[in-house]
Write an enzyme that holds these catalytic residues in place. Structure first.
Site, mmCIF file in Angstrom:
data_model
loop_
_atom_site.group_PDB
_atom_site.id
_atom_site.type_symbol
_atom_site.label_atom_id
_atom_site.label_comp_id
_atom_site.label_asym_id
_atom_site.label_seq_id
_atom_site.Cartn_x
_atom_site.Cartn_y
_atom_site.Cartn_z
ATOM 1 C CE1 TYR A 235 -16.372 13.727 -14.714
ATOM 2 C CE2 TYR A 235 -16.098 13.386 -12.290
ATOM 3 C CZ TYR A 235 -16.376 12.670 -13.707
ATOM 4 O OH TYR A 235 -16.657 11.449 -13.715
ATOM 5 N NE ARG B 29 -3.095 -0.102 3.030
ATOM 6 C CZ ARG B 29 -2.675 0.303 4.403
ATOM 7 N NH1 ARG B 29 -2.221 1.471 4.471
ATOM 8 N NH2 ARG B 29 -2.511 -0.712 5.285
ATOM 9 C CG ASP C 152 -9.710 18.093 -13.022
ATOM 10 O OD1 ASP C 152 -9.257 17.376 -14.001
ATOM 11 O OD2 ASP C 152 -10.869 17.423 -12.631
ATOM 12 C CE LYS D 36 -12.935 10.338 -17.548
ATOM 13 N NZ LYS D 36 -12.906 11.789 -16.834
HETATM 14 C C1 LIG Z 1 -13.459 11.953 -15.440
HETATM 15 C C2 LIG Z 1 -12.942 13.021 -14.799
HETATM 16 C C3 LIG Z 1 -12.771 13.274 -13.396
HETATM 17 C C4 LIG Z 1 -13.117 11.701 -12.566
HETATM 18 O O1 LIG Z 1 -11.989 10.908 -13.012
HETATM 19 P P1 LIG Z 1 -12.339 9.157 -12.587
HETATM 20 O O2 LIG Z 1 -10.984 8.638 -13.277
HETATM 21 O O3 LIG Z 1 -13.417 8.981 -13.600
HETATM 22 O O4 LIG Z 1 -12.597 8.968 -11.313
HETATM 23 C C5 LIG Z 1 -12.326 14.260 -12.764
HETATM 24 N N1 LIG Z 1 -12.191 15.436 -13.525
HETATM 25 C C6 LIG Z 1 -12.695 15.337 -14.659
HETATM 26 C C7 LIG Z 1 -12.259 16.757 -15.596
HETATM 27 C C8 LIG Z 1 -12.887 14.195 -15.703
HETATM 28 O O5 LIG Z 1 -13.156 14.233 -16.920
#
Ligand SMILES: *Cc1c(COP(=O)(O)O)cnc(C)c1O
Length: 357
Positions: free
Chosen positions: A99, A48, A170, A195
């Site tokens: 998001y 971990r 983000d 993504k």
């Molecule tokens: C998809 C996304 C998230 C969340 O990520 P996950 O991998 O689905 O938990 C956070 N911020 C943005 C801008 C996203 O597109």
């Protein structure tokens, strides 16, 4: 493990960072290390607390963003860990169009009395700066999802840090190929690795990149205790994805810019939103929700699916999600432009748009 030189360009870092030492018969690629425990008295001790495959991924992402990266089990695990930095009753300033998972998480924390949230129009720099004066943490997304608004990150970050607030960006939509928030004054960068970074629609993973050692240590401690660690196979797949990040982003961006030019002249499209960079485009379909739904059922190349940043082109009507803010038009379709041939993508999309009548 080799660390990329700070002088190298992103394309070189993406390819060369996070490699095993160059010694005879060592593999060029970091292997998948499946381990729950390690021989004692080393630096890791337990599964971990660390893993060489995670470390290789973190080395590449940290070098690309200009900080120290930590891999998490998902983007939301990274988001939640960052929000956990806010003390009891602290104020979080965030975009109205952040998001949806982030907005839902903030609403949940607020409903349980953990934090206060102030949602702002991220394009109104003066309003964001004013709100930041009382904030414990300023959450930025730029471009926003799916409105594709842009924030003046440098100005907001300077003001927020002056006020003693953490500044978090983000950076999922832009990726470090197009935007490096730590160089613009942010304290932390968050990614849904799911993504663009992993890029092949086969992995759920997240990451935080810290601009300084102190924050890195705090967040590493949170990951150790919360156990929000990535799978080793996921980290390896994401590492493999990073090797081509620059090529995929360049191609998606070139395709997106060309599609924007062509979409702007189409009578079935009332509005095209594109921030001028990246691979995400939003169109508002002239006929509204039903017509937009018909569009997403009428293509053969474009896949009707949520998520974004994969090699394949996907799209969806965002308001089909209950949590999507009502300020997003009913007929808005978000396009995640992939790396296919742009004429093939256009032919498929145009035929479906033509049929809408
Ligand atoms: C998809 C996304 C998230 C969340 O990520 P996950 O991998 O689905 O938990 C956070 N911020 C943005 C801008 C996203 O597109």
């Amino acid at each position: 493990m080799s660390s990329a030189s700070r002088n190298h360009q992103p394309a070189t870092i993406a390819v060369t960072a996070g490699r095993p030492a160059r010694e005879p018969d060592r593999p060029l690629n970091e292997p998948i290390t499946m381990a729950s425990t390690y021989v004692a008295t080393g630096g890791v001790e337990y599964g971990r607390y660390g893993n060489p495959t995670w470390s290789a991924f973190e080395d590449v992402l940290g070098s690309l963003e200009g900080g120290r990266a930590l891999a998490f089990s998902s983007g939301m695990a990274a988001v939640t860990t960052v929000l956990d930095l806010v003390g009891h009753d602290g104020l979080v300033v965030a975009p109205v169009h952040a998001y949806t998972g982030t907005l839902l998480q903030l609403a949940d924390l607020e409903s349980r009395g953990r934090v206060h949230t102030l949602l702002v129009d991220i394009t109104d720099t003066d309003a964001v700066v004013a709100a930041a004066a009382d904030a414990a943490l300023v959450w930025l997304e730029s471009p926003t999802n799916p409105a594709l608004e842009l924030a003046d990150i440098a100005t907001i970050a300077a003001a927020a840090r002056e006020a003693g607030a953490y500044v978090v960006v983000d950076n999922t939509f832009a990726t470090p190929i197009l935007q490096r928030p730590l160089t613009m004054g942010a304290d932390l960068v968050v990614h849904s690795v799911t993504k663009y970074l992993a890029g092949h629609s086969d992995v759920l993973m997240g990451a935080i990149v810290a601009g300084d050692e102190e924050l890195y240590t705090v967040l590493k401690g949170r990951r150790d205790l919360m156990g929000s660690t990535p799978g080793t196979l996921e980290a390896w797949l994401a590492l493999r994805g990073l090797r081509t990040l620059h090529l995929r982003v360049e191609r998606a961006q070139a395709n997106a810019a060309e599609l924007v030019r062509r979409l702007e002249g189409h009578p079935a499209v009332a509005e095209v939103r594109y921030p001028g960079f990246g691979g995400i485009v939003a169109i508002v379909v002239a006929g509204g929700a039903d017509t937009a739904d018909l569009l997403t059922r009428s293509t053969s190349l474009w896949v009707h699916a949520t998520s974004l940043g994969g090699v394949e082109s996907t799209f969806e009507r965002r308001r089909r999600w209950k949590a999507e803010p009502a300020t997003i038009p009913d007929g808005l379709v978000r396009l995640s432009v992939g790396i296919e041939d742009v004429d093939d993508l256009w032919d498929d999309l145009r035929a479906a748009l033509d049929d809408l009548g």
